[in-house]
Design an enzyme around this catalytic site. Structure first.
Site, PDB file in Angstrom:
ATOM      1  N   GLY A  51      15.735 -47.954  -7.170  1.00  0.00           N
ATOM      2  CA  GLY A  51      15.772 -46.651  -7.821  1.00  0.00           C
ATOM      3  C   GLY A  51      16.657 -45.721  -7.002  1.00  0.00           C
ATOM      4  O   GLY A  51      17.388 -46.162  -6.108  1.00  0.00           O
ATOM      5  N   SER A  79      15.136 -57.908 -12.880  1.00  0.00           N
ATOM      6  CA  SER A  79      15.388 -56.467 -12.758  1.00  0.00           C
ATOM      7  C   SER A  79      16.749 -56.095 -13.342  1.00  0.00           C
ATOM      8  O   SER A  79      17.755 -56.772 -13.127  1.00  0.00           O
ATOM      9  CB  SER A  79      15.342 -56.067 -11.280  1.00  0.00           C
ATOM     10  OG  SER A  79      15.888 -54.776 -11.130  1.00  0.00           O
ATOM     11  N   SER A 115       8.601 -47.834  -8.012  1.00  0.00           N
ATOM     12  CA  SER A 115       8.010 -46.624  -8.593  1.00  0.00           C
ATOM     13  C   SER A 115       6.519 -46.566  -8.269  1.00  0.00           C
ATOM     14  O   SER A 115       5.874 -47.582  -8.005  1.00  0.00           O
ATOM     15  CB  SER A 115       8.203 -46.618 -10.100  1.00  0.00           C
ATOM     16  OG  SER A 115       7.308 -47.528 -10.708  1.00  0.00           O
ATOM     17  N   ALA A 118       4.484 -48.773 -10.506  1.00  0.00           N
ATOM     18  CA  ALA A 118       4.586 -50.190 -10.126  1.00  0.00           C
ATOM     19  C   ALA A 118       3.794 -50.445  -8.845  1.00  0.00           C
ATOM     20  O   ALA A 118       3.162 -51.492  -8.677  1.00  0.00           O
ATOM     21  CB  ALA A 118       6.052 -50.568  -9.926  1.00  0.00           C
ATOM     22  N   LYS A 166      13.559 -35.334   2.319  1.00  0.00           N
ATOM     23  CA  LYS A 166      13.226 -34.148   1.527  1.00  0.00           C
ATOM     24  C   LYS A 166      14.392 -33.813   0.606  1.00  0.00           C
ATOM     25  O   LYS A 166      14.977 -32.724   0.657  1.00  0.00           O
ATOM     26  CB  LYS A 166      12.883 -32.989   2.459  1.00  0.00           C
ATOM     27  CG  LYS A 166      11.653 -33.280   3.330  1.00  0.00           C
ATOM     28  CD  LYS A 166      10.409 -33.362   2.485  1.00  0.00           C
ATOM     29  CE  LYS A 166       9.427 -34.406   2.940  1.00  0.00           C
ATOM     30  NZ  LYS A 166       8.308 -34.590   2.012  1.00  0.00           N
ATOM     31  N   ASP A 229       4.187 -33.017  -1.219  1.00  0.00           N
ATOM     32  CA  ASP A 229       5.297 -33.550  -2.010  1.00  0.00           C
ATOM     33  C   ASP A 229       5.010 -33.442  -3.505  1.00  0.00           C
ATOM     34  O   ASP A 229       5.817 -32.914  -4.271  1.00  0.00           O
ATOM     35  CB  ASP A 229       5.528 -35.017  -1.625  1.00  0.00           C
ATOM     36  CG  ASP A 229       6.742 -35.605  -2.310  1.00  0.00           C
ATOM     37  OD1 ASP A 229       7.857 -35.132  -2.028  1.00  0.00           O
ATOM     38  OD2 ASP A 229       6.583 -36.522  -3.135  1.00  0.00           O
ATOM     39  N   GLU A 233       7.018 -30.707  -5.988  1.00  0.00           N
ATOM     40  CA  GLU A 233       7.882 -31.092  -7.115  1.00  0.00           C
ATOM     41  C   GLU A 233       7.300 -30.586  -8.436  1.00  0.00           C
ATOM     42  O   GLU A 233       8.038 -30.313  -9.376  1.00  0.00           O
ATOM     43  CB  GLU A 233       8.139 -32.606  -7.137  1.00  0.00           C
ATOM     44  CG  GLU A 233       6.943 -33.460  -7.494  1.00  0.00           C
ATOM     45  CD  GLU A 233       7.069 -34.915  -7.040  1.00  0.00           C
ATOM     46  OE1 GLU A 233       7.952 -35.216  -6.202  1.00  0.00           O
ATOM     47  OE2 GLU A 233       6.274 -35.755  -7.497  1.00  0.00           O
TER      48      GLU A 233
END
Lengths: 489, 489
Positions: A51, A79, A115, A118, A166, A229, A233
């Site tokens: 990713g 994938s 992810s 996942a 970050k 975090d 976000e």
């Protein structure tokens, strides 16, 4: 929490602000020759997933480590990312690309960048494939949140560490490449040592972070990391930003601006001049460059937006800390096959935005004082919420300010809201979709109506702004890195 | 789930639709003489709390039961509702008003109608005050959701039953009063028997429901009730409704309508003609009264809104079923002292709405076919989601359609959005605030842009509408009660 640490490989310094001292390690390419010592005992470093973070980190680490450690990418056999990993130079032929569980089994250190969904689904198989003494690396604390929820634990015979850049993956790579010319350019990172069975966990984490190009690395815990975090976000970094600019665009249009001007005074203003000034001179810098009428507009906008932001940040933090938000992400992951994530930039505002960007004259983007007051008011609310919940200064400054102005907003400035949000993790993408409308409604229903009736604005709220400790924290953090603009095509 | 039951006091009938038979009991004032038998063994009936449900239910039950059972209201000593309870005729002097724990200890049956947040905080003391053999009554299943979360249980030596009126407290009282003139007017209710140690739980629940004035009473379980109730109020009943009309108001203004016309074509259209026609002739009735051009507009609006609604209803249901939503309500309750619930009707749209209502000519409110398509599209999405999750027909019809058009929407029509939302439970008020903006964004970002590009509307989605089983369910339910308009000042 005690954040001090010992490193045998790097040089520890302290950031001293107000009543606190926080230990950190500065980065830079001149330290790459220490990486073999930091990764002592690691012959193969597996990076699992391709990713935004996986692709950036695998390439940065390969480039930084050279021949000292073999960096191998692990993916599922089918994938869709397999070919792009090959294009980036990871190939099965030379043993730098393989099936994920094969790579996990063969690595002394495994950086798990699949992810979050996942991760929740496959962590048992991953744990089973880790040899005793392996160092497991994460780039944020989500998995710990999930293990807490399901009542499970990390295997006891491995190291568990985290290095959490970050900024989005794209900027982790882009600033690393800029670092060839400007030593120290990069994205700051936090690190955590959750389990240390090898006794080498701290230096492996610091080596990983220096290898990624972090200008400076500060310590946190896995739990503190995922709390800040996920909250950040959902707040000013993505969800809050999106809701703020939608609400402002509508407001400016209702006040008679053209679509294009409304976009310039809302989204463009935030991602352009406001973010640039904050990056260079902090939030105070924005306020100080306004004239006295504009200062008044800023102070009023700040005073009505801060309380709304504070309330939402407390709600967000409660939802993250209680596990609701983690559970929600896992549930959403299971629905994605039937209900794929929808586009967020099809509404008129973002079509206008495309036109505005195409016709942009950078020097003519307005720094709208009302927009600045709302954006910085919500930003400060997030800062105060994270302070109240006990997070370290560095974590707060990076999760609330630096990541916004140095990593995320420049991407939105170049490509639009969807490009910012949808280049983040699925967890962030879901969170932004969930919370943006909440910020929009709260500002529209409860902040703007107050400022429109001037008598009732509680301007005292603005009183806390100018002498806030965070300004000094930002100044010290800014001194840790060279000043570079993020390059976004 | 097996929903059959035996009653010694009332007459059971079956609603037969498609492949299912669901047992129900019709109500009516001619059955009030059976209430003493239904409440056999109950000398004192305590009603705890004086919110919208508490005040309505205490008064209805007192009026229905006469001298057969003493109805006593229990409140905290310092409750701000004490005086209004006295004004309604409950007084400490005649023993019909007392401190809540005194009342609980002295009652053979206790109907607990305090807020969900208070329930989560005080349930242990409440349980401790219940004598063995007491019948504990709830008006929805929230407490079971909370007990599941904290790993606790109801005391084993009591009955636990629920009667859940499918309408807000104000209409439970208003329609009961109308029932003096029109026998059978009232708000339908579900009932559940969760524990039955006395062997009398079913008839006590049915007596309670008949005493409230329910036209008909159907069976559910506590869990099925709270899953559908919380989902429904987050969906089309309050959160969905609010988000739908906000998004439509903005759309119509953007298309060039005046503020007033945009309000008439969005909010007024839904709460006026669309709700009235659905109440009388079902959702099909709305579609059938359109001309062929309007039918096309309806079908397109339906086709783009239904998928967005279905996705959100699945998310809502997942969040409720997982416990996230219950935990979220409990956490929000703890924040309310510091962050009181904000107003939702201060934005321009709702100020326009006040003017529009003041100048209203009822016969001139448009039945906008696009608005109807969006509203009914989301309503059908909720119905299909609840069907997929296995809820009984009666519960689905009441939680998705009847409660909207016969209880809630008329209140919004008379007084505006805040009057609808903020006369509901705190759980519903929080849920509506949370989900309304999600519906708004999802429709604005993903439904309306599709309909604006006519080629891409998947009109097949509308194919499921005309022959949907729910139309027959609604027809049968409508036959259970006299046709009365809800009186709202």
């Amino acid at each position: 929490m005690d954040l001090d640490f010992d490193t045998k490989v790097f040089d520890k310094e302290y950031i001293a602000v107000a009543d606190r001292q926080e230990p950190i390690v500065r980065g830079g390419r001149h330290l790459f020759d220490r990486l073999p010592a930091a990764f002592d005992g690691v012959r193969q470093l597996g990076v699992i997933g391709w990713g935004p973070q996986g692709s950036a980190q695998a390439q940065n680490l390969r480039d930084s480590l050279g021949d000292a450690v073999r960096v191998v990418v692990g993916l599922r056999r089918n994938s869709t990312s397999w070919d792009t990993a090959v294009q980036a130079g990871f190939t099965p032929e030379d043993g730098t690309l393989g099936e994920m569980f094969d790579v996990i089994r063969g690595s002394d250190m495994v950086i798990l960048l699949i992810s979050d969904g996942a991760m929740a689904e496959t962590y048992r198989e991953v744990f089973a494939a880790l040899r005793p003494g392996t160092t497991l690396g994460l780039s944020h604390g989500f998995l710990l949140g999930h293990l807490d929820l399901v009542g499970d634990e990390f295997p006891a015979d491995i190291d568990v560490i985290a290095v959490c850049p970050k900024g989005m993956g794209a900027s982790v790579r882009a600033l690393y490449l800029q670092g060839r010319d400007v030593n120290g350019a990069g994205i700051n990172a936090s690190f955590a040592v959750h389990q240390d069975v090898t006794g080498r966990a701290v230096d492996r984490a610091l080596g990983w972070s220096v290898g990624l190009g972090a200008p400076y690395t500060f310590r946190t815990t896995l739990r503190s990391e995922y709390l800040s975090d996920l909250s950040g976000e959902r707040g000013i970094l993505a969800g809050g930003l999106h809701g703020i600019v939608e609400s402002l665009y509508r407001r400016f249009r209702d006040q008679g601006m053209s679509d294009e001007d409304a976009f310039r005074h809302s989204a463009e203003s935030v991602t352009g001049p406001i973010s640039r000034v904050i990056s260079r001179d902090g939030m105070l810098g924005v306020y100080r460059m306004l004239n006295s009428d504009e200062k008044q507009v800023f102070a009023e906008a700040y005073s009505v937006s801060y309380p709304v932001g504070l309330e939402l940040m407390h709600e967000i933090y409660d939802e993250v800390r209680s596990g609701d938000e983690v559970r929600s992400v896992v549930l959403a992951g299971k629905r994605l096959a039937r209900f794929p994530m929808g586009k967020i930039d099809q509404a008129d505002m973002w079509r206008v935005g495309q036109k505005v960007r195409a016709d942009r004259v950078p020097d003519e983007i307005p720094l709208d004082p009302f927009t600045a007051g709302v954006f910085i008011g919500v930003m400060m609310a997030q800062i105060d919420a994270l302070l109240e919940f006990g997070h370290p200064y560095s974590e707060i400054a990076n999760e609330s300010v630096i990541e916004a102005v140095d990593s995320l907003n420049p991407y939105m400035h170049a490509r639009g809201i969807a490009y910012l949000v949808d280049n983040c993790s699925i967890t962030a993408r879901l969170g932004a979709r969930k919370w943006a409308p909440r910020f929009d409604y709260a500002l529209t229903q409860r902040a703007y109506p107050v400022v429109d009736d001037e008598q009732s604005v509680d301007i005292e709220i603005f009183g806390g702004f100018e002498n806030h400790v965070v300004h000094e924290v930002l100044r010290v953090c800014a001194g840790m890195r060279p000043s570079v603009d993020i390059f976004v095509e």
